[in-house]
Design a protein around this motif. Structure first.
Motif, mmCIF file in Angstrom:
data_model
loop_
_atom_site.group_PDB
_atom_site.id
_atom_site.type_symbol
_atom_site.label_atom_id
_atom_site.label_comp_id
_atom_site.label_asym_id
_atom_site.label_seq_id
_atom_site.Cartn_x
_atom_site.Cartn_y
_atom_site.Cartn_z
ATOM 1 N N VAL A 87 46.072 15.706 5.484
ATOM 2 C CA VAL A 87 45.760 15.551 4.068
ATOM 3 C C VAL A 87 45.813 16.919 3.386
ATOM 4 O O VAL A 87 45.218 17.887 3.862
ATOM 5 N N TYR A 88 46.529 16.979 2.274
ATOM 6 C CA TYR A 88 46.594 18.206 1.475
ATOM 7 C C TYR A 88 45.670 18.023 0.273
ATOM 8 O O TYR A 88 46.036 17.420 -0.734
ATOM 9 N N PHE A 89 44.453 18.554 0.416
ATOM 10 C CA PHE A 89 43.417 18.275 -0.576
ATOM 11 C C PHE A 89 43.703 18.886 -1.942
ATOM 12 O O PHE A 89 43.154 18.445 -2.946
ATOM 13 N N GLU A 90 44.560 19.909 -1.976
ATOM 14 C CA GLU A 90 44.878 20.514 -3.269
ATOM 15 C C GLU A 90 45.803 19.612 -4.090
ATOM 16 O O GLU A 90 45.960 19.794 -5.307
ATOM 17 N N SER A 91 46.427 18.619 -3.463
ATOM 18 C CA SER A 91 47.297 17.662 -4.152
ATOM 19 C C SER A 91 46.483 16.436 -4.573
ATOM 20 O O SER A 91 45.403 16.182 -4.035
ATOM 21 N N PRO A 92 47.006 15.651 -5.510
ATOM 22 C CA PRO A 92 46.326 14.394 -5.857
ATOM 23 C C PRO A 92 46.224 13.484 -4.630
ATOM 24 O O PRO A 92 47.201 13.295 -3.919
ATOM 25 N N CYS A 93 45.035 12.954 -4.384
ATOM 26 C CA CYS A 93 44.799 12.079 -3.235
ATOM 27 C C CYS A 93 44.029 10.849 -3.695
ATOM 28 O O CYS A 93 43.313 10.886 -4.702
ATOM 29 N N THR A 94 44.161 9.767 -2.926
ATOM 30 C CA THR A 94 43.339 8.579 -3.132
ATOM 31 C C THR A 94 42.449 8.411 -1.901
ATOM 32 O O THR A 94 42.944 8.296 -0.783
ATOM 33 N N ILE A 95 41.147 8.407 -2.143
ATOM 34 C CA ILE A 95 40.153 8.322 -1.075
ATOM 35 C C ILE A 95 39.332 7.055 -1.294
ATOM 36 O O ILE A 95 38.954 6.729 -2.418
ATOM 37 N N ALA A 96 39.024 6.335 -0.218
ATOM 38 C CA ALA A 96 38.318 5.056 -0.321
ATOM 39 C C ALA A 96 36.880 5.162 0.180
ATOM 40 O O ALA A 96 36.622 5.758 1.226
ATOM 41 N N THR A 97 35.966 4.568 -0.569
ATOM 42 C CA THR A 97 34.566 4.463 -0.155
ATOM 43 C C THR A 97 33.863 3.433 -1.033
ATOM 44 O O THR A 97 34.188 3.303 -2.216
ATOM 45 N N GLY A 98 32.906 2.721 -0.467
ATOM 46 C CA GLY A 98 32.097 1.790 -1.243
ATOM 47 C C GLY A 98 30.782 2.388 -1.687
ATOM 48 O O GLY A 98 29.946 1.707 -2.267
ATOM 49 N N SER A 99 30.593 3.683 -1.457
ATOM 50 C CA SER A 99 29.316 4.357 -1.724
ATOM 51 C C SER A 99 29.410 5.234 -2.966
ATOM 52 O O SER A 99 30.276 6.106 -3.054
ATOM 53 N N LEU A 100 28.505 5.035 -3.919
ATOM 54 C CA LEU A 100 28.451 5.902 -5.100
ATOM 55 C C LEU A 100 28.110 7.339 -4.713
ATOM 56 O O LEU A 100 28.598 8.291 -5.326
ATOM 57 N N ARG A 101 27.260 7.500 -3.700
ATOM 58 C CA ARG A 101 26.885 8.838 -3.251
ATOM 59 C C ARG A 101 28.102 9.603 -2.739
ATOM 60 O O ARG A 101 28.327 10.760 -3.109
ATOM 61 N N ARG A 102 28.898 8.941 -1.898
ATOM 62 C CA ARG A 102 30.105 9.589 -1.372
ATOM 63 C C ARG A 102 31.118 9.830 -2.487
ATOM 64 O O ARG A 102 31.739 10.888 -2.557
ATOM 65 N N GLN A 103 31.281 8.844 -3.355
ATOM 66 C CA GLN A 103 32.220 8.977 -4.473
ATOM 67 C C GLN A 103 31.867 10.185 -5.345
ATOM 68 O O GLN A 103 32.738 10.998 -5.683
ATOM 69 N N ALA A 104 30.592 10.294 -5.723
ATOM 70 C CA ALA A 104 30.171 11.371 -6.620
ATOM 71 C C ALA A 104 30.362 12.745 -5.977
ATOM 72 O O ALA A 104 30.852 13.690 -6.628
#
Length: 303
Positions: A111-128
């Motif tokens: 994963v190249y984090f400096e590029s646009p990425c799509t990450i999946a999670t059902g948790s608001l804590r992780r999302q934020a």
């Protein structure tokens, strides 16, 4: 009195692993046990984010009812799923020794984090926390048990999905391609398993109390006290972690806006003998430094 202890559990692979762990420990102590798997509303409704389902304790409510109606005697939960306020007549009897509290990112390739990425999670804590660190990324909702979420990651064009490390380790599903997210504060009590029983059931309370790990009980107590004081339930973007080192407890806590743009955090230590009330004290610091307004904003956004 000799009786069979009926252990209530969700019927996912991870929940059954946890219940079987308690079953084995009780049987090693000489008790007779029986597993009683049930489905929870949180397992059945997979097309809505948890915070839209309107209640906390979505994974525990069915087992609470089963206990109160006499279908089961005790229940085993991932402690992070348990509301900080237990129903009347139900009490915590044991916190088992805690496993890893860390979150990890499971990936399919580099994963190249400096590029646009799509990450999946059902948790608001992780999302934020993810959006706070990577504001140019997109976060999508991911629901279901561990096996379902891993399959969804394979089936979708996402760069990664966030999981609790302990859950994958427990059922031997920890993949080769993962990244430790040691910068992400876990959910309060993440990695811990809790046993609850009816307050009036002295037999089950005495039996299960023998499984309690004191250090895990203290740390999770502090983290959940922090959560309860912030009035976050199980869904607000709140992280907390307490760790005992020698005779002190080191505590970190945080509150984020849902979009990750606002962060309020605290890091403090206290003597182990003075742990009661410390989580509340840390939460009050958060509330007095912008947290009260942020919590109102979060609740309005989740309506």
């Amino acid at each position: 009195m000799k009786k069979t202890i009926r252990i209530g559990t969700r019927d996912s692979e991870l929940a059954l692993w946890q219940a079987n762990t308690v079953k084995s420990k009780l049987e090693n102590l000489g008790y007779t046990t029986q597993l009683v798997p049930v489905k929870s509303e949180g397992d059945l409704v997979l097309d809505k984010p948890l915070y839209e389902m309107g209640i906390t304790g979505i994974f525990t409510k069915t087992l609470d009812v089963a206990m109160i109606t006499g279908t089961v005697d005790i229940a085993v939960h991932s402690m992070k799923d348990v509301p900080t306020q237990l129903p009347n007549g139900i009490v915590q009897t044991a916190v088992l020794e805690r496993a890893s509290s860390e979150d990890i990112l499971v990936t399919k390739s580099k994963v190249y984090f400096e590029s646009p990425c799509t990450i999946a999670t059902g948790s608001l804590r992780r999302q934020a926390q993810w959006l706070h660190r990577y504001p140019n990324h997109k976060v999508v909702d991911l629901r279901g048990n561990v096996n379902t979420r891993l399959q969804k990651l394979k089936d979708n064009d996402w760069q990664g999905a966030i999981f609790a490390k302990a859950g994958l380790q427990r059922i031997n599903l920890l993949p080769a391609d993962f990244i430790d997210l040691n910068w992400m504060l876990p959910a309060p009590a993440q990695g811990a398993m809790v046993v609850v029983a009816l307050e009036e059931d002295e037999f089950c309370k005495e039996a299960t109390s023998k499984l309690n790990d004191y250090n895990s009980e203290i740390c999770t107590y502090m983290e959940r006290e922090f959560l309860r004081t912030l009035e976050g339930g199980c869904t607000a973007p709140i992280g907390a972690f307490a760790e005992i080192i020698d005779d002190e407890i080191y505590f970190k806590g945080c509150l984020f806006s849902i979009d990750g743009k606002t962060k309020i955090d605290i890091e403090k230590k206290v003597l182990t003998s003075q742990y009661k009330g410390f989580g509340k004290e840390c939460a009050k610091f958060i509330l007095q430094n912008g947290g009260s307004e942020l919590m109102i904003s979060i609740k309005n956004e989740m309506k």
